[in-house]
Design a protein around this motif. Structure first.
Motif, short mmCIF file in Angstrom:
data_model
loop_
_atom_site.label_atom_id
_atom_site.label_comp_id
_atom_site.label_asym_id
_atom_site.label_seq_id
_atom_site.Cartn_x
_atom_site.Cartn_y
_atom_site.Cartn_z
N ALA A 3 0.84 -1.19 0.00
CA ALA A 3 0.00 0.00 0.00
C ALA A 3 0.88 1.24 0.00
O ALA A 3 1.98 1.24 0.55
CB ALA A 3 -0.91 0.00 1.22
N LEU A 4 0.39 2.27 -0.62
CA LEU A 4 1.06 3.56 -0.63
C LEU A 4 0.64 4.29 0.65
O LEU A 4 -0.55 4.56 0.84
CB LEU A 4 0.66 4.33 -1.88
CG LEU A 4 1.36 5.64 -2.17
CD1 LEU A 4 2.86 5.42 -2.35
CD2 LEU A 4 0.78 6.26 -3.44
N THR A 5 1.58 4.60 1.51
CA THR A 5 1.27 5.26 2.77
C THR A 5 1.18 6.77 2.58
O THR A 5 1.68 7.33 1.60
CB THR A 5 2.35 4.97 3.82
OG1 THR A 5 3.59 5.56 3.38
CG2 THR A 5 2.53 3.47 4.05
N LEU A 6 0.57 7.42 3.55
CA LEU A 6 0.50 8.87 3.55
C LEU A 6 1.90 9.46 3.58
O LEU A 6 2.19 10.42 2.85
CB LEU A 6 -0.32 9.36 4.76
CG LEU A 6 -0.40 10.87 4.95
CD1 LEU A 6 -1.06 11.54 3.75
CD2 LEU A 6 -1.15 11.19 6.23
N ALA A 7 2.78 8.88 4.37
CA ALA A 7 4.15 9.39 4.45
C ALA A 7 4.87 9.28 3.10
O ALA A 7 5.55 10.21 2.67
CB ALA A 7 4.93 8.63 5.53
N LYS A 8 4.71 8.15 2.41
CA LYS A 8 5.37 7.96 1.12
C LYS A 8 4.76 8.89 0.07
O LYS A 8 5.47 9.48 -0.74
CB LYS A 8 5.27 6.50 0.68
CG LYS A 8 6.00 6.17 -0.60
CD LYS A 8 7.51 6.46 -0.54
CE LYS A 8 8.25 5.32 0.08
NZ LYS A 8 9.73 5.48 -0.08
N ALA A 9 3.43 9.05 0.09
CA ALA A 9 2.77 9.96 -0.84
C ALA A 9 3.24 11.40 -0.62
O ALA A 9 3.49 12.14 -1.57
CB ALA A 9 1.25 9.86 -0.70
N SER A 10 3.41 11.79 0.64
CA SER A 10 3.90 13.13 0.97
C SER A 10 5.34 13.31 0.48
O SER A 10 5.70 14.38 -0.04
CB SER A 10 3.83 13.37 2.47
OG SER A 10 2.50 13.39 2.91
N GLU A 11 6.14 12.27 0.62
CA GLU A 11 7.52 12.30 0.14
C GLU A 11 7.56 12.52 -1.38
O GLU A 11 8.36 13.31 -1.89
CB GLU A 11 8.21 10.98 0.51
CG GLU A 11 9.64 10.84 0.10
CD GLU A 11 10.20 9.46 0.44
OE1 GLU A 11 11.10 9.03 -0.29
OE2 GLU A 11 9.73 8.82 1.41
N ILE A 12 6.70 11.83 -2.09
CA ILE A 12 6.63 11.97 -3.54
C ILE A 12 6.28 13.40 -3.92
O ILE A 12 6.94 14.02 -4.77
CB ILE A 12 5.58 10.99 -4.13
CG1 ILE A 12 6.07 9.55 -3.98
CG2 ILE A 12 5.27 11.32 -5.59
CD1 ILE A 12 4.98 8.51 -4.26
N VAL A 13 5.24 13.95 -3.31
CA VAL A 13 4.79 15.30 -3.64
C VAL A 13 5.86 16.33 -3.29
O VAL A 13 6.15 17.24 -4.08
CB VAL A 13 3.45 15.62 -2.93
CG1 VAL A 13 3.08 17.08 -3.11
CG2 VAL A 13 2.35 14.73 -3.47
N ASP A 14 6.47 16.19 -2.13
CA ASP A 14 7.50 17.16 -1.73
C ASP A 14 8.70 17.12 -2.66
O ASP A 14 9.26 18.17 -3.00
CB ASP A 14 7.91 16.92 -0.28
CG ASP A 14 6.80 17.28 0.70
OD1 ASP A 14 5.86 18.00 0.32
OD2 ASP A 14 6.88 16.83 1.87
N ALA A 15 9.11 15.93 -3.10
CA ALA A 15 10.22 15.82 -4.05
C ALA A 15 9.85 16.46 -5.39
O ALA A 15 10.66 17.17 -6.00
CB ALA A 15 10.61 14.36 -4.25
N ALA A 16 8.62 16.23 -5.83
CA ALA A 16 8.16 16.81 -7.10
C ALA A 16 8.13 18.33 -7.02
O ALA A 16 8.58 19.03 -7.93
CB ALA A 16 6.79 16.25 -7.47
N LEU A 17 7.61 18.87 -5.92
CA LEU A 17 7.55 20.33 -5.76
C LEU A 17 8.95 20.93 -5.66
O LEU A 17 9.20 22.01 -6.20
CB LEU A 17 6.71 20.70 -4.54
CG LEU A 17 5.21 20.52 -4.69
CD1 LEU A 17 4.51 20.73 -3.35
CD2 LEU A 17 4.65 21.46 -5.75
N GLY A 18 9.85 20.23 -4.99
CA GLY A 18 11.24 20.70 -4.91
C GLY A 18 11.87 20.80 -6.28
O GLY A 18 12.57 21.78 -6.60
N HIS A 19 11.63 19.80 -7.11
CA HIS A 19 12.17 19.80 -8.47
C HIS A 19 11.54 20.94 -9.29
O HIS A 19 12.23 21.61 -10.06
CB HIS A 19 11.92 18.45 -9.13
CG HIS A 19 12.59 18.27 -10.45
ND1 HIS A 19 13.95 18.45 -10.63
CD2 HIS A 19 12.09 17.94 -11.66
CE1 HIS A 19 14.25 18.24 -11.91
NE2 HIS A 19 13.14 17.93 -12.55
N ALA A 20 10.25 21.16 -9.11
CA ALA A 20 9.58 22.25 -9.82
C ALA A 20 10.19 23.60 -9.46
O ALA A 20 10.38 24.47 -10.33
CB ALA A 20 8.09 22.24 -9.51
#
Length: 143
Positions: A3-20
């Protein structure tokens, strides 16, 4: 990973926003959905357009609904626009076949969810989605 956890989903979004931010992109909204299409994380940068959350959701939801990344959906939509118009109607407008929607998979190919990014050019939306997923140690399936 089952399962995709809230913590892992947050990590994904934060990395994507950092790259942006590194790329100097326009303000984005990013959402991560579980395999059932339910939001785990939605983040909207300051000054992102008011429809961006719905567009990001539709990109991610469309990937789950069609079982393919947004790039594949966009190519298919240009070849068969009538089908994708019908798909939009069938889904009550919840599908956006565009780059920026990416399936999230485990290393063994298990579907864990999807990510949708909206706010910049579709190629840039897709690039930050893919980077966020891959930086978290998961597999991005952009189509």
């Amino acid at each position: 990973m089952s399962a995709l956890t809230l913590a892992k989903a947050s990590e994904i979004v934060d990395a994507a926003l950092g790259h942006a931010l590194e790329l100097g992109l326009r303000p984005l909204t990013i959402t991560v959905l579980d395999p059932g299409g339910h939001p785990l994380v939605v983040k909207r940068q300051e000054n992102a357009g008011i429809l961006r959350p719905q567009i990001a959701h539709a990109k991610a939801w469309g990937c789950l609904g069609t079982g393919q990344g947004g790039a594949a959906g966009a190519r298919h939509a240009t070849r068969d626009p009538a089908f994708f118009a019908a798909l939009a109607a069938i889904s009550d407008g919840r599908v956006a076949s565009s780059k920026g929607g990416v399936l999230i998979r485990s290393e063994d190919g298990e579907l864990l969810g999807s990510i949708g990014v909206s706010g910049d050019r579709p190629d840039n939306d897709e690039a930050v989605a893919v980077l966020g997923v891959e930086k978290s140690g998961l597999v991005a399936d952009a189509g």
